[in-house]
Design an enzyme around this catalytic site. Structure first.
Site, mmCIF file in Angstrom:
data_model
loop_
_atom_site.group_PDB
_atom_site.id
_atom_site.type_symbol
_atom_site.label_atom_id
_atom_site.label_comp_id
_atom_site.label_asym_id
_atom_site.label_seq_id
_atom_site.Cartn_x
_atom_site.Cartn_y
_atom_site.Cartn_z
ATOM 1 N N HIS D 97 0.845 -1.194 0.000
ATOM 2 C CA HIS D 97 0.000 0.000 0.000
ATOM 3 C C HIS D 97 0.878 1.240 0.000
ATOM 4 C CE1 HIS D 97 -2.978 2.928 0.772
ATOM 5 N NE2 HIS D 97 -2.657 3.127 2.029
ATOM 6 N N HIS D 99 0.719 5.802 -1.029
ATOM 7 C CA HIS D 99 0.015 6.983 -1.545
ATOM 8 C C HIS D 99 0.883 7.636 -2.607
ATOM 9 C CE1 HIS D 99 -1.770 7.312 2.808
ATOM 10 N NE2 HIS D 99 -2.383 6.378 2.107
ATOM 11 N N ASP D 122 2.417 -4.660 -20.553
ATOM 12 C CA ASP D 122 3.242 -5.750 -20.005
ATOM 13 C C ASP D 122 2.813 -6.120 -18.584
ATOM 14 O OD1 ASP D 122 4.870 -5.747 -22.286
ATOM 15 O OD2 ASP D 122 6.526 -4.688 -21.328
ATOM 16 N N HIS D 162 -7.779 7.979 -2.035
ATOM 17 C CA HIS D 162 -6.918 7.370 -1.033
ATOM 18 C C HIS D 162 -5.520 7.076 -1.572
ATOM 19 C CE1 HIS D 162 -6.456 3.861 2.097
ATOM 20 N NE2 HIS D 162 -5.440 4.677 2.075
ATOM 21 N N TYR D 216 9.279 -12.790 -20.073
ATOM 22 C CA TYR D 216 10.212 -11.827 -19.485
ATOM 23 C C TYR D 216 10.962 -12.418 -18.302
ATOM 24 C CZ TYR D 216 12.035 -7.420 -17.704
ATOM 25 O OH TYR D 216 12.870 -6.414 -17.278
#
Lengths: 225, 225, 225, 225
Positions: D97, D99, D122, D162, D216
């Site tokens: 998480h 911001h 991709d 958020h 990849y």
């Protein structure tokens, strides 16, 4: 001088590294101060000294009218503003001043930063307000800070055409507010560049602010590493 | 060669680290020079050498016509412009050139940066002016710098479609002006992206400039750390 | 394997640090390669390996069809494009690929970067052109690079909806072109955000390009520090 | 506790350095967690602790309802959201998480990031979607993440007003998604500031996504340096 002043010198010198780490300052244009607990004293950066050269030993100790009590150098040219805040707001233990770029752009337009982010609701409890234009050299800047922040949730004020002042229960909290103010100012700027933010309900802002002030972080501060 | 040249070599080599620290330069595109006090000499960066590889030993000593007096490498391709400034402005002890991004964007539009910030009033005393377009390789850039800055408060000029030149009483002051020029250019850019700045009264700009030139910093420079 | 391959491994591994220093790459999305002089070989980054973990030993040696000759890991997924360039352009000694942010934004709009800066005239001799959209996995990207850059002054091409490829007489020159491409792309972006650049005369662009290719830097490369 | 928990503590503590390296977080506002393989446990950052002070020893071990099993500090205030994701999506081994600024600006406008870059095709296989506004403190954020990402190619969701949550088969993959989400958000922002991107065909997006997920990088992870 007591141990307490020694500790505050260390804290204030060290916290300036957060201003450079987060890119809030250019050259010598920004400063941190802290109240010495239980005394009518504050510790602040010397004027015009590079952040690389700051140490506990060259911090300046002033009384709460900004007169130097200890120190060979002149204190920050913003000392009068810091001192005014400590005199007027006894709950404040730390003050920070920067010209951080995005926040100062809002200040140059005289626009408060409206609250459209949970991170802003957490730390600022709503908008980050605009303070008046005031000239350096007397109590005008300090008065403008106090008039804007007294009774406001936000620990940050955008002084018009100038920059940011933040307050906190201690210097670390004021530095955090300065870091988050620039972060929020940048995100709000980018948001507006391509449209309008989705409004947040005032009840949600209030709820986030109440929770963050009471629940976030550790009940007691975590032990030093 | 005298001790003085040795010291100036050290200062000029070291100050380039401020250009990279503040992100004012890419690859090798920017340079600092200093006049050797009391001599018809200047010290400048060698051309095309990486900032990582600069040392006092590989700085180039030139006369004030840009001819190499000491040094195994070619001097900066901007040497002629620096030399012209030293010949024409005896009060100048340091010159800096960058293509710092925000300032160069103003230069590409041919727009002076208007003064709407206290930080700009402090350091530049008003707007940061635009100089003419001029080709490298002779005295044209130097002439454009001097024609723009002679009698102007600003120590920085935005050369059209090119970049920034700054001057100072010494090289450190010129580097400071280059750092603050980009800082102010960025804040002014961001301000204008979302509206218009609140105007500042000319009397306030004048007052801030007068104070900063006389009161800010230490009466004598602080001792080296 | 000869000493030459050993040296090229060192050069290619080390040059990736310039991609991270200048913020041209995120995670593992960018790569440098170099031709091994006098051999039908190239050295390139392994695929998906963090820049922190690159060393001469884990670089991959491929032939000029992209088949691995030395190395335990898979080569960059962009190997086919690099190899095509080396086959088609014998004067090219180094190739760099990035998704650097500002340049890639121009690429996403399919817009060439027009030349309004002396720094762009110096390095690119005019506009930085757009190449076609091409899928990875065969020769299409390589063909698009070569079709765009063959006979063009610019050592950089903006591949549509993708990113930047640059070429140079050696890998260091290609890295320099990648750094300057992003620098120019950013300045051009900022210029346009608040208006239009002042046009530069084609004769001035030509003059700057000719001078920079012949006069800038050292006649022989400066000695290593 | 088993060795496995020890290893996961090390991984989670170390991966936070990528959040600061890429500038995705300010102060303490962002966190990484990982599921402990084969156990009903997760490891997550302590709440409000500086990134400088993180170590394997002060990571918090929780069960998949967010209750602390090992650790002296309070876990991240986002623990409930992480835990919900682990309960609802058994294939997920890591959650991040942030911001991060550009992505959060899209989130503040409630706009998904459309796919106009090969790098986005991709990693994300198309647009990066918007999730609902949700208050912290219960399962609402977790539910919003899962409702948005279940069955979606994108490992990242922009939670309205958020910030960003990302998922991955392990914590490193979730961190990569967070890094690439900000990179793509920034490029998409800049693209749109000066016009419109050239559309990409859906078939090309699909082809790029299929290749990247399968070709990849290394078949087996490269050996640690």
């Amino acid at each position: 001088m007591s141990q307490t002043v020694t500790e505050v010198r260390e804290t204030v010198a060290a916290l300036h590294a957060e201003l450079t780490r987060y890119g809030l300052v250019a050259w010598t244009a920004g400063n941190v101060s802290a109240r010495v607990p239980g005394k009518e004293l504050m510790v602040i950066k010397p004027s015009g000294v590079s952040y690389d050269d700051l140490s506990p030993a060259n911090m300046i100790v002033c009384d709460l009218h900004g007169d130097v009590v200890e120190g060979d150098l002149s204190p920050s040219s913003d000392t009068a503003a810091h001192a005014y805040v400590y005199r007027a707001m006894p709950e404040v233990g730390g003050v920070v001043h920067t010209h951080s770029t995005y926040a100062t752009a809002w200040a140059a337009r005289g626009e408060a930063i409206p609250c459209h982010l949970t991170a802003q609701a957490d730390e600022f409890g709503g908008e980050i307000p605009i303070g008046p234009f005031a000239l350096i050299g007397g109590d005008d800047i300090g008065k403008g800070i106090v008039a804007t922040l007294a009774g406001h949730r936000s620990p940050a004020v955008l002084m018009r055409n100038h920059g940011v002042f933040t307050i906190g229960r201690d210097a670390r909290a004021a530095v955090k507010a300065a870091v988050m103010c620039e972060d929020v100012a940048r995100t709000a700027h980018l948001t507006r560049m391509l449209g309008e933010p989705v409004p947040m309900a005032q009840a949600d802002v209030d709820s986030l602010y109440a929770r963050y002030q009471n629940v976030y972080g550790q009940v007691a501060p975590p032990p030093a590493p």
